[in-house]
Design a protein around this motif. Structure first.
Motif, PDB file in Angstrom:
ATOM      1  N   ASN A 112       0.838  -1.199   0.000  1.00 37.26           N
ATOM      2  CA  ASN A 112       0.000   0.000   0.000  1.00 37.26           C
ATOM      3  C   ASN A 112       0.874   1.251   0.000  1.00 37.26           C
ATOM      4  N   ILE A 113       0.537   2.195  -0.862  1.00 40.09           N
ATOM      5  CA  ILE A 113       1.290   3.441  -0.972  1.00 40.09           C
ATOM      6  C   ILE A 113       0.382   4.599  -0.571  1.00 40.09           C
ATOM      7  N   SER A 114       0.861   5.451   0.345  1.00 39.09           N
ATOM      8  CA  SER A 114       0.063   6.601   0.787  1.00 39.09           C
ATOM      9  C   SER A 114       0.187   7.743  -0.217  1.00 39.09           C
ATOM     10  N   ALA A 115      -0.735   8.690  -0.144  1.00 39.89           N
ATOM     11  CA  ALA A 115      -0.710   9.838  -1.051  1.00 39.89           C
ATOM     12  C   ALA A 115       0.560  10.659  -0.863  1.00 39.89           C
ATOM     13  N   ARG A 116       0.950  10.911   0.393  1.00 38.39           N
ATOM     14  CA  ARG A 116       2.153  11.707   0.653  1.00 38.39           C
ATOM     15  C   ARG A 116       3.390  11.020   0.099  1.00 38.39           C
ATOM     16  N   GLN A 117       3.409   9.718   0.190  1.00 41.35           N
ATOM     17  CA  GLN A 117       4.548   8.959  -0.318  1.00 41.35           C
ATOM     18  C   GLN A 117       4.568   8.981  -1.848  1.00 41.35           C
ATOM     19  N   PHE A 118       3.418   8.747  -2.456  1.00 40.63           N
ATOM     20  CA  PHE A 118       3.330   8.652  -3.913  1.00 40.63           C
ATOM     21  C   PHE A 118       3.717   9.958  -4.601  1.00 40.63           C
ATOM     22  N   LEU A 122       5.757  12.282  -3.536  1.00 47.30           N
ATOM     23  CA  LEU A 122       7.108  12.781  -3.300  1.00 47.30           C
ATOM     24  C   LEU A 122       7.825  12.936  -4.650  1.00 47.30           C
ATOM     25  N   PRO A 123       8.555  14.024  -4.855  1.00 47.77           N
ATOM     26  CA  PRO A 123       9.245  14.218  -6.141  1.00 47.77           C
ATOM     27  C   PRO A 123      10.168  13.065  -6.500  1.00 47.77           C
ATOM     28  N   GLU A 124      10.732  12.405  -5.477  1.00 47.09           N
ATOM     29  CA  GLU A 124      11.707  11.347  -5.731  1.00 47.09           C
ATOM     30  C   GLU A 124      11.106   9.943  -5.684  1.00 47.09           C
ATOM     31  N   PHE A 125       9.768   9.825  -5.661  1.00 45.68           N
ATOM     32  CA  PHE A 125       9.173   8.502  -5.456  1.00 45.68           C
ATOM     33  C   PHE A 125       9.527   7.516  -6.570  1.00 45.68           C
ATOM     34  N   VAL A 126       9.496   7.946  -7.814  1.00 45.87           N
ATOM     35  CA  VAL A 126       9.840   7.046  -8.922  1.00 45.87           C
ATOM     36  C   VAL A 126      11.277   6.551  -8.754  1.00 45.87           C
ATOM     37  N   SER A 127      12.162   7.443  -8.362  1.00 48.89           N
ATOM     38  CA  SER A 127      13.565   7.060  -8.146  1.00 48.89           C
ATOM     39  C   SER A 127      13.700   6.085  -6.990  1.00 48.89           C
ATOM     40  N   LEU A 168      -6.403   8.931  -3.789  1.00 45.23           N
ATOM     41  CA  LEU A 168      -5.008   9.306  -4.040  1.00 45.23           C
ATOM     42  C   LEU A 168      -4.842   9.722  -5.502  1.00 45.23           C
ATOM     43  N   ILE A 169      -5.383   8.930  -6.399  1.00 43.47           N
ATOM     44  CA  ILE A 169      -5.239   9.202  -7.829  1.00 43.47           C
ATOM     45  C   ILE A 169      -5.914  10.513  -8.213  1.00 43.47           C
ATOM     46  N   LEU A 170      -7.115  10.733  -7.695  1.00 47.12           N
ATOM     47  CA  LEU A 170      -7.889  11.907  -8.091  1.00 47.12           C
ATOM     48  C   LEU A 170      -7.356  13.201  -7.486  1.00 47.12           C
ATOM     49  N   ALA A 171      -6.434  13.092  -6.538  1.00 45.21           N
ATOM     50  CA  ALA A 171      -5.834  14.306  -5.966  1.00 45.21           C
ATOM     51  C   ALA A 171      -5.103  15.104  -7.040  1.00 45.21           C
ATOM     52  N   ASP A 172      -4.506  14.425  -8.002  1.00 38.40           N
ATOM     53  CA  ASP A 172      -3.828  15.077  -9.126  1.00 38.40           C
ATOM     54  C   ASP A 172      -3.730  14.047 -10.249  1.00 38.40           C
ATOM     55  N   LEU A 173      -4.778  13.947 -11.020  1.00 38.25           N
ATOM     56  CA  LEU A 173      -4.907  12.873 -11.998  1.00 38.25           C
ATOM     57  C   LEU A 173      -3.765  12.855 -13.010  1.00 38.25           C
ATOM     58  N   GLU A 174      -3.447  13.997 -13.597  1.00 40.58           N
ATOM     59  CA  GLU A 174      -2.427  14.034 -14.643  1.00 40.58           C
ATOM     60  C   GLU A 174      -1.065  13.621 -14.089  1.00 40.58           C
ATOM     61  N   ASP A 175      -0.716  14.127 -12.921  1.00 40.25           N
ATOM     62  CA  ASP A 175       0.565  13.768 -12.298  1.00 40.25           C
ATOM     63  C   ASP A 175       0.578  12.285 -11.952  1.00 40.25           C
ATOM     64  N   ALA A 176      -0.547  11.794 -11.418  1.00 38.91           N
ATOM     65  CA  ALA A 176      -0.626  10.383 -11.022  1.00 38.91           C
ATOM     66  C   ALA A 176      -0.425   9.470 -12.222  1.00 38.91           C
ATOM     67  N   VAL A 177      -1.083   9.757 -13.333  1.00 36.86           N
ATOM     68  CA  VAL A 177      -0.947   8.927 -14.531  1.00 36.86           C
ATOM     69  C   VAL A 177       0.492   8.946 -15.024  1.00 36.86           C
ATOM     70  N   ARG A 219      -8.594   5.550 -18.115  1.00 38.69           N
ATOM     71  CA  ARG A 219      -7.376   6.338 -18.324  1.00 38.69           C
ATOM     72  C   ARG A 219      -6.226   5.869 -17.446  1.00 38.69           C
ATOM     73  N   LEU A 220      -6.528   5.084 -16.436  1.00 44.22           N
ATOM     74  CA  LEU A 220      -5.512   4.730 -15.450  1.00 44.22           C
ATOM     75  C   LEU A 220      -4.904   3.364 -15.759  1.00 44.22           C
ATOM     76  N   PRO A 221      -3.582   3.266 -15.756  1.00 44.84           N
ATOM     77  CA  PRO A 221      -2.912   2.012 -16.149  1.00 44.84           C
ATOM     78  C   PRO A 221      -2.821   0.990 -15.018  1.00 44.84           C
TER      79      PRO A 221
END
Length: 226
Positions: free
Chosen positions: A59-65, A67-72, A96-105, A135-137
């Protein structure tokens, strides 16, 4: 499943400490630790031929997801622990996804390029799931336990929603998992509706890694001999 054994309070439910961790920002450190622990365990299991195909969901929280460095961070975990990334499943909620859809995708697409998969947790509890799901993968959808419990206890309208979710998942080619399955009757109803994967106390309760490994071994051996 994360549990806190406090010397003074005993076993503390995540329903109690996770909201507080999110409020104070500690969820970022907890999430980082959990992800590393999960990847390390996955590395150990993949070294065993019997357990090599096991998928680890985190499980990933919104604050964690966000984070600018989360992908890294995810990429570093894959490189550090050298496991097959397709066996790591990151669970996200609709809110979590709907908080910022474009960024999340965009983030999801970057992480999927690493080979990691995604699961939508608690599906059906939000109001925008149907319009955004295409729209979500996501690779997997988890039916929220509310619908499993309510629909199997005399609320047929809730079971209509379960049938609809099954149809949606099949249409988009997503794996489907039902949460909160506690009785054989619930499992039978889900199977009739086309759901073949289940999560809940009917099968096992949250347990330490060693106990979970023992349970998995027994289950796989039973399947092999049946």
């Amino acid at each position: 499943m994360l549990r806190w054994h406090c010397p003074e309070l005993g076993l503390v439910s995540p329903a109690e400490f996770i909201p507080l961790a999110e409020e104070t920002g500690l969820i970022e450190d907890i999430g980082f630790w959990v992800l590393h622990q999960a990847c390390q365990q996955l590395q150990q299991w993949q070294a065993d031929p019997l357990l090599a195909a096991v998928t680890m969901s985190v499980n990933i929280s919104a604050r964690q997801f966000y984070l600018p460095e989360f992908v890294s961070i995810v990429q570093q975990c894959i490189e550090q622990y050298q496991f097959a990334p397709q066996h790591l499943m990151l669970e996200l909620t609709e809110s979590l996804i709907l908080a910022d859809l474009e960024d999340a995708v965009a983030r999801m697409q970057q992480i999927k390029q690493l080979g990691v998969k995604f699961s939508m947790d608690d599906f059906g509890t939000g109001y925008s799931s149907l319009s955004y799901l295409s729209r979500l993968p996501f690779d997997e959808v988890k039916i929220d336990q509310y619908f499993v419990r309510s629909g199997s206890s005399g609320q047929p309208r809730d079971w209509v929603i379960v049938d609809a979710i099954v149809g949606i998942a099949n249409t988009y080619g997503m794996k489907l998992v039902a949460e909160g399955v506690e009785t054989a009757a619930q499992q039978a109803l889900l199977r009739q509706s086309g759901c073949r994967c289940y999560q809940g106390y009917l099968y096992a309760k949250p347990a330490p890694a060693a106990d979970t490994e023992h349970w998995i071994r027994q289950y796989l051996q039973q399947q092999a001999t049946s």
